[in-house]
Enzyme design. Structure first.
Site, mmCIF file in Angstrom:
data_model
loop_
_atom_site.group_PDB
_atom_site.id
_atom_site.type_symbol
_atom_site.label_atom_id
_atom_site.label_comp_id
_atom_site.label_asym_id
_atom_site.label_seq_id
_atom_site.Cartn_x
_atom_site.Cartn_y
_atom_site.Cartn_z
ATOM 1 C CG HIS A 1 3.906 -4.748 -7.539
ATOM 2 N ND1 HIS A 1 3.057 -3.557 -7.846
ATOM 3 C CD2 HIS A 1 3.133 -5.859 -6.564
ATOM 4 C CE1 HIS A 1 2.269 -4.120 -7.291
ATOM 5 N NE2 HIS A 1 2.047 -4.808 -6.507
ATOM 6 C CG HIS B 1 2.290 -1.936 -2.167
ATOM 7 N ND1 HIS B 1 1.746 -2.873 -1.281
ATOM 8 C CD2 HIS B 1 2.261 -3.007 -2.827
ATOM 9 C CE1 HIS B 1 0.369 -3.121 -1.555
ATOM 10 N NE2 HIS B 1 0.661 -3.434 -3.197
ATOM 11 C CD GLU C 1 0.174 0.019 -4.228
ATOM 12 O OE1 GLU C 1 0.301 -0.457 -5.078
ATOM 13 O OE2 GLU C 1 -1.641 -0.684 -3.810
HETATM 14 C C1 BGC Z 1 -2.225 -4.614 -6.300
HETATM 15 C C2 BGC Z 1 -2.685 -5.988 -5.957
HETATM 16 C C3 BGC Z 1 -2.040 -7.166 -5.747
HETATM 17 C C4 BGC Z 1 -0.986 -6.425 -4.344
HETATM 18 C C5 BGC Z 1 -0.248 -7.311 -3.646
HETATM 19 C C6 BGC Z 1 -1.522 -4.231 -5.068
HETATM 20 O O1 BGC Z 1 -0.383 -3.226 -6.100
HETATM 21 O O2 BGC Z 1 -3.132 -3.995 -6.903
HETATM 22 O O3 BGC Z 1 -3.583 -6.146 -6.699
HETATM 23 O O4 BGC Z 1 -2.459 -7.958 -4.996
HETATM 24 O O5 BGC Z 1 -0.502 -5.372 -5.530
HETATM 25 O O6 BGC Z 1 1.114 -7.562 -4.583
#
Ligand code: BGC
Length: 338
Positions: free
Chosen positions: A102, A171, A303
């Protein structure tokens, strides 16, 4: 009638905005373009907040949940926290085991954006400097949130002064019961025949699975809880659902429905994948809105994005943004009652 207004401004420059019409009320902020709340009505006309979020949004700096956050530069994992582009190797922060997640240690979820009010929403702007979090190119980013009659539309526009990679998402974790129940009885429908498989670190590994005959088949409505504990390798790797669905149509690719409240959410996106994440690792984070941390399965995140780990998987990675090229994506969340 759409009403857009600033409701608070702090000394450190963090501002809060409210966008509302007769059906929906959204609270957002220029800190990481978080969506903090979405209030919608249930079958009885009762308003509730159907989005998970921080008690204090500044906690996003020390929290791995990304609740309601803008995620960038690259959403999800990049294997081994590095990638090659034009023959150069770029090293990124390994902030999720050995992988990069991310956007890194200080991703766009933690940046303070400039903002301007639009007739029907807010536009946030940010210049991400060359090599920010290890990514090449200065990226000029615009994120516009617009309130439509039935929902919220998110538009992402970006341009870079060097070749780079980009995979922007928001998210949001939803709980259509307004937090009354966990999400096990929410029904989900995904217009997707395949998911991207993950390894034991939840990193997309380049394999794809036909959903037919598996617990991943949501081509017709199924309760999220119906098959979430099935003994399937992909469920075991992720501790539930945490997979990118390769969506096959151009509209209404995901529908989430809570039969009890009657709330229905429909996601449409111009992007090729929707990550379905059932909050398998949500517990133990920072305080949520009710003054305590959330638990696993308190929400489900939907997402819209490009394929996770695209740069290592796709022959022609769609996450590559060439110098001067326009990045443009639109995702909308529509709320109805049935
Ligand atoms: C991911 C997860 C992650 C979460 C929070 C999601 O987009 O797919 O694996 O734990 O984000 O970071």
């Amino acid at each position: 009638m759409t009403e857009i207004k600033q409701i608070e401004e702090k000394e450190n420059g963090i501002c809060f905005f409210e966008m509302k019409n007769d059906n929906i009320r959204v609270i957002t902020t220029n800190l990481g373009c978080h969506i903090l709340s979405i209030f919608t009505k249930d079958r009885a006309g009762q308003e509730a907040d159907i989005l998970l979020g921080f008690e204090n949004v500044e906690d996003c700096e020390k929290d791995g949940s990304y609740m309601g956050a803008l995620v960038g530069r690259v959403a999800n994992r990049i294997a081994d926290a590095k990638f090659q582009l034009n023959g150069e190797t770029y090293e990124l922060a390994a902030n999720n085991g050995k992988n990069h997640l991310h956007g890194g240690l200080h991703g766009w979820n933690q940046k303070l954006f400039q903002y301007e009010q639009l007739e029907d929403g807010i536009r946030f702007c940010y210049v991400s400097p060359d090599m920010e979090e290890g990514y090449p190119g200065s990226v000029f980013l615009k994120v516009s949130y617009r309130l439509k009659e039935e929902g919220l539309e998110m538009e992402y526009e970006a341009v870079s002064d060097q070749d780079t990679i980009l995979n922007i998402t928001n998210h949001p974790y939803f709980n259509l019961s307004g937090g009354q129940d966990k999400i096990y009885h929410h029904q989900l429908r995904m217009k997707a025949d395949q998911i991207a498989c993950v390894d034991e670190n939840c990193c997309a590994n380049g394999e794809f699975l036909d959903v037919a005959g598996t617990p991943f088949d949501f081509r017709d409505f199924h309760e999220i809880g119906e098959r979430i504990h099935e003994d399937h390798e992909q469920i075991r790797h992720a501790g539930g659902y945490d997979h990118s669905y390769l969506v096959s149509e151009t509209l209404d690719q995901a529908v989430l429905y809570d039969p009890k409240s009657g709330r229905k959410l429909t996601v449409s996106t111009t992007l090729p994948c929707i990550q379905v994440y059932t909050a398998n690792f949500l517990a133990g984070g920072c305080n949520g809105k009710h003054g305590k941390p959330y638990e696993n399965r308190d929400g489900v995140a939907l997402e819209a994005q490009f394929l996770p780990n695209s740069i290592h998987i796709e022959k022609e990675p769609r996450v590559i943004l060439r110098k001067g090229e326009q990045y443009h994506a639109v995702t909308s969340y529509r709320f109805e009652v049935e």
